[in-house]
Design a protein around this motif. Structure first.
Motif, PDB file in Angstrom:
ATOM      1  N   GLU A 168     -16.159 -40.521  24.190  1.00 51.53           N
ATOM      2  CA  GLU A 168     -17.321 -40.424  23.329  1.00 51.53           C
ATOM      3  C   GLU A 168     -17.399 -39.211  22.577  1.00 51.53           C
ATOM      4  N   PRO A 169     -17.698 -39.127  21.385  1.00 48.36           N
ATOM      5  CA  PRO A 169     -17.860 -38.082  20.469  1.00 48.36           C
ATOM      6  C   PRO A 169     -18.727 -36.992  20.963  1.00 48.36           C
ATOM      7  N   SER A 170     -19.950 -37.314  21.874  1.00 49.35           N
ATOM      8  CA  SER A 170     -20.794 -36.351  22.460  1.00 49.35           C
ATOM      9  C   SER A 170     -20.029 -35.779  23.747  1.00 49.35           C
ATOM     10  N   ASP A 171     -19.020 -36.322  24.205  1.00 53.79           N
ATOM     11  CA  ASP A 171     -18.351 -35.633  25.416  1.00 53.79           C
ATOM     12  C   ASP A 171     -17.513 -34.348  24.838  1.00 53.79           C
ATOM     13  N   SER A 172     -17.191 -34.249  23.677  1.00 50.32           N
ATOM     14  CA  SER A 172     -16.229 -33.066  23.129  1.00 50.32           C
ATOM     15  C   SER A 172     -17.180 -32.087  22.366  1.00 50.32           C
ATOM     16  N   ASP A 173     -16.325 -31.042  22.185  1.00 47.65           N
ATOM     17  CA  ASP A 173     -16.975 -29.709  21.622  1.00 47.65           C
ATOM     18  C   ASP A 173     -16.027 -29.294  20.533  1.00 47.65           C
ATOM     19  N   LEU A 174     -16.260 -28.600  19.606  1.00 45.25           N
ATOM     20  CA  LEU A 174     -15.619 -27.884  18.633  1.00 45.25           C
ATOM     21  C   LEU A 174     -16.073 -26.501  18.404  1.00 45.25           C
ATOM     22  N   LEU A 175     -14.995 -25.695  18.510  1.00 48.82           N
ATOM     23  CA  LEU A 175     -15.633 -24.285  18.437  1.00 48.82           C
ATOM     24  C   LEU A 175     -14.803 -23.509  17.325  1.00 48.82           C
ATOM     25  N   PHE A 176     -15.573 -22.414  16.463  1.00 48.08           N
ATOM     26  CA  PHE A 176     -14.566 -21.728  15.591  1.00 48.08           C
ATOM     27  C   PHE A 176     -14.997 -20.214  16.000  1.00 48.08           C
ATOM     28  N   ASP A 177     -13.939 -19.322  16.368  1.00 52.07           N
ATOM     29  CA  ASP A 177     -14.220 -18.040  16.661  1.00 52.07           C
ATOM     30  C   ASP A 177     -13.919 -17.206  15.216  1.00 52.07           C
ATOM     31  N   LEU A 178     -15.018 -16.724  14.904  1.00 55.53           N
ATOM     32  CA  LEU A 178     -14.853 -16.100  13.186  1.00 55.53           C
ATOM     33  C   LEU A 178     -14.443 -14.851  13.479  1.00 55.53           C
ATOM     34  N   ASP A 179     -14.758 -14.182  14.490  1.00 60.45           N
ATOM     35  CA  ASP A 179     -14.243 -12.796  15.051  1.00 60.45           C
ATOM     36  C   ASP A 179     -12.705 -12.784  14.911  1.00 60.45           C
ATOM     37  N   ALA A 180     -12.237 -13.905  15.877  1.00 58.01           N
ATOM     38  CA  ALA A 180     -10.724 -13.935  15.865  1.00 58.01           C
ATOM     39  C   ALA A 180      -9.863 -14.279  14.627  1.00 58.01           C
ATOM     40  N   ALA A 181     -10.618 -15.244  14.103  1.00 57.87           N
ATOM     41  CA  ALA A 181     -10.337 -15.618  12.416  1.00 57.87           C
ATOM     42  C   ALA A 181     -10.026 -14.266  11.568  1.00 57.87           C
ATOM     43  N   LYS A 182     -11.042 -13.736  11.627  1.00 60.09           N
ATOM     44  CA  LYS A 182     -10.845 -12.289  10.652  1.00 60.09           C
ATOM     45  C   LYS A 182      -9.905 -11.450  11.137  1.00 60.09           C
ATOM     46  N   ASN A 183      -9.557 -11.371  12.392  1.00 60.59           N
ATOM     47  CA  ASN A 183      -8.500 -10.359  12.985  1.00 60.59           C
ATOM     48  C   ASN A 183      -7.272 -10.798  12.442  1.00 60.59           C
ATOM     49  N   CYS A 184      -7.118 -12.447  12.151  1.00 66.60           N
ATOM     50  CA  CYS A 184      -5.746 -12.815  11.958  1.00 66.60           C
ATOM     51  C   CYS A 184      -5.724 -13.181  10.338  1.00 66.60           C
ATOM     52  N   GLY A 185      -6.765 -12.464   9.595  1.00 61.00           N
ATOM     53  CA  GLY A 185      -6.754 -12.628   8.176  1.00 61.00           C
ATOM     54  C   GLY A 185      -6.921 -14.284   7.728  1.00 61.00           C
ATOM     55  N   ILE A 186      -7.551 -14.995   8.539  1.00 57.77           N
ATOM     56  CA  ILE A 186      -8.083 -16.442   8.140  1.00 57.77           C
ATOM     57  C   ILE A 186      -9.253 -16.673   7.808  1.00 57.77           C
ATOM     58  N   THR A 187      -9.556 -17.424   6.960  1.00 53.08           N
ATOM     59  CA  THR A 187     -10.870 -17.770   6.554  1.00 53.08           C
ATOM     60  C   THR A 187     -11.184 -19.485   6.892  1.00 53.08           C
ATOM     61  N   ILE A 188     -12.121 -19.581   7.604  1.00 56.51           N
ATOM     62  CA  ILE A 188     -12.422 -20.781   8.126  1.00 56.51           C
ATOM     63  C   ILE A 188     -13.560 -21.299   7.011  1.00 56.51           C
ATOM     64  N   SER A 198     -10.805 -27.072  20.502  1.00 54.51           N
ATOM     65  CA  SER A 198     -11.378 -28.483  20.550  1.00 54.51           C
ATOM     66  C   SER A 198     -11.106 -29.214  21.726  1.00 54.51           C
ATOM     67  N   GLY A 199     -11.975 -30.000  22.331  1.00 54.27           N
ATOM     68  CA  GLY A 199     -11.687 -30.756  23.538  1.00 54.27           C
ATOM     69  C   GLY A 199     -13.041 -31.258  24.224  1.00 54.27           C
ATOM     70  N   PHE A 200     -12.892 -32.081  25.431  1.00 56.30           N
ATOM     71  CA  PHE A 200     -14.078 -32.376  25.893  1.00 56.30           C
ATOM     72  C   PHE A 200     -14.534 -31.136  26.941  1.00 56.30           C
ATOM     73  N   ASN A 201     -16.051 -31.665  27.094  1.00 53.81           N
ATOM     74  CA  ASN A 201     -16.433 -30.564  28.048  1.00 53.81           C
ATOM     75  C   ASN A 201     -16.362 -30.854  29.305  1.00 53.81           C
ATOM     76  N   TYR A 202     -15.881 -29.778  30.041  1.00 48.65           N
ATOM     77  CA  TYR A 202     -15.311 -30.145  31.491  1.00 48.65           C
ATOM     78  C   TYR A 202     -16.262 -30.117  32.332  1.00 48.65           C
ATOM     79  N   TYR A 203     -17.615 -29.684  32.211  1.00 53.92           N
ATOM     80  CA  TYR A 203     -18.561 -30.046  33.303  1.00 53.92           C
ATOM     81  C   TYR A 203     -19.080 -31.466  33.178  1.00 53.92           C
ATOM     82  N   LYS A 204     -18.958 -32.009  31.867  1.00 53.91           N
ATOM     83  CA  LYS A 204     -19.287 -33.297  31.500  1.00 53.91           C
ATOM     84  C   LYS A 204     -18.260 -34.309  32.425  1.00 53.91           C
ATOM     85  N   ALA A 205     -16.885 -33.932  32.265  1.00 47.12           N
ATOM     86  CA  ALA A 205     -15.653 -34.573  32.851  1.00 47.12           C
ATOM     87  C   ALA A 205     -16.105 -34.416  34.586  1.00 47.12           C
ATOM     88  N   GLY A 206     -16.430 -33.308  35.073  1.00 48.25           N
ATOM     89  CA  GLY A 206     -16.834 -33.458  36.251  1.00 48.25           C
ATOM     90  C   GLY A 206     -17.800 -34.371  36.924  1.00 48.25           C
TER      91      GLY A 206
END
Length: 337
Positions: A297-317, A263-271
């Motif tokens: 601004e909320p539109s400046d930020s992104d939220l990403l979930f990696d479901l492959d990595a979560a599964k590897n760690c035994g985590i369910t989002i 989670s964090g802002f979009n670096y291209y937009k920051a540029g």
């Protein structure tokens, strides 16, 4: 991008919206396009986030008709090289010098007395001594901060993964990472988490640091440490093999997979935001009159979930969180909503 309570929450901590009067694009006018200008853009290391910042700056100036020649430099993680770049820009008398990340920004500010300096993605410009207030620039220096809501990130990390001990790898030579350490400590205290830290001095130490810390923690939190991110693939490999989750405060570096949450802002937009500040200066505004800019601004930020990595760690989002993300990595493919 879907708006959501979670996406708003991870950006709300940066509460300097009153300073966003500088968010309006400066008019491109004759003053910026009538003559040829030379713009120096230097970054501390090469990695995808900082490359995106650089590209955003270039695109804004080109789109606004600025007749610019760009001198793009990479300090390769070395403050001494950053100082040499600053002297090069001084000798060439560039019209504006841009420093991407704290060490380069400091080098430019220390060497260039009269040439306007714009810093990009500096986490703590006050602590670094680049400015004495966020309300306006300092002499010939102003810029954009990449401060992130660390405490809220850590709370979210605990909520979704159930971790009890958090790891943090940081670079002792990066002022932004040292400042972020204090925020990480505070976040862990508020969340009731134990904290294990590992300090490094250069990118060659990242993999070893990951190997040292992986068995001592339940998960790893990454702030915007440029040295760490320059060797992110090696770090992600270690934690993938250890089946331990990573939360990244930089979404750009997480889009190739390996971080359960980012989670964090979009670096291209920051540029682009940084480029707009350069444009303001080319159009006659003084750096000392331009406030430090934050991505609020909320539109400046992104939220990403990696479901492959979560599964590897035994985590369910939970599905409710997945629906609030604007990026999902699953089955080796990144999908943007």
């Amino acid at each position: 991008m879907k708006k959501s309570k979670i996406l708003a929450a991870v950006t709300a901590l940066i509460s300097l919206a009153a300073l966003t009067s500088c968010n309006k694009k400066a008019a491109s006018g004759d003053s910026a396009s009538a003559k040829s200008v030379k713009i120096g853009i230097a970054k501390i290391v090469q990695h995808v986030a900082l490359d995106s910042v650089e590209q955003g700056i270039v695109d804004v100036l080109n789109e606004n008709g600025v007749n610019a020649t760009f001198d793009l430099q990479n300090a390769n993680g070395d403050p001494n090289t950053a100082a040499q770049i600053a002297m090069k820009y001084r000798d060439e008398n560039v019209d504006v010098a841009v420093g991407i990340a704290t060490p380069v920004a400091l080098a430019l500010a220390n060497v260039l007395d009269e040439i306007p300096v714009v810093f990009g993605t500096v986490t703590d410009p006050l602590g670094a001594g680049l400015v004495s207030t966020l309300e306006h620039g300092e002499r010939n220096v102003t810029g954009m901060s990449d401060a992130i809501p660390t405490e809220q990130h850590i709370a979210l990390f605990k909520q979704l993964t159930g971790i009890k001990t958090l790891g943090y790898i940081y670079t002792t030579g990066e002022a932004n990472s040292v400042s972020s350490l204090e925020l990480v400590k505070k976040g862990c205290e508020q969340a009731g988490l134990a904290l294990v830290t590992q300090a490094i001095t250069n990118s060659s130490e990242v993999k070893q640091a990951a190997e040292t810390i992986v068995d001592r923690v339940d998960g790893l939190y990454l702030t915007t440490d440029n040295t760490v991110f320059s060797a992110l693939s090696a770090l992600k490999q270690v934690f993938e093999e250890g089946k331990k989750p990573i939360f990244s405060g930089d979404v750009t570096g997480a889009q190739s997979g390996g971080c359960v949450i980012a989670s964090g802002f979009n670096y291209y937009k920051a540029g682009r935001a940084t480029g707009e500040m350069v444009l303001q200066i080319l159009n006659g505004e003084k750096p000392s009159e331009i406030p430090v800019r934050f991505m609020t601004e909320p539109s400046d930020s992104d939220l990403l979930f990696d479901l492959d990595a979560a599964k590897n760690c035994g985590i369910t989002i939970p599905q409710e969180f997945i629906e609030k993300a604007n990026m999902i990595f699953e089955n080796g493919v990144l999908t943007k909503k």
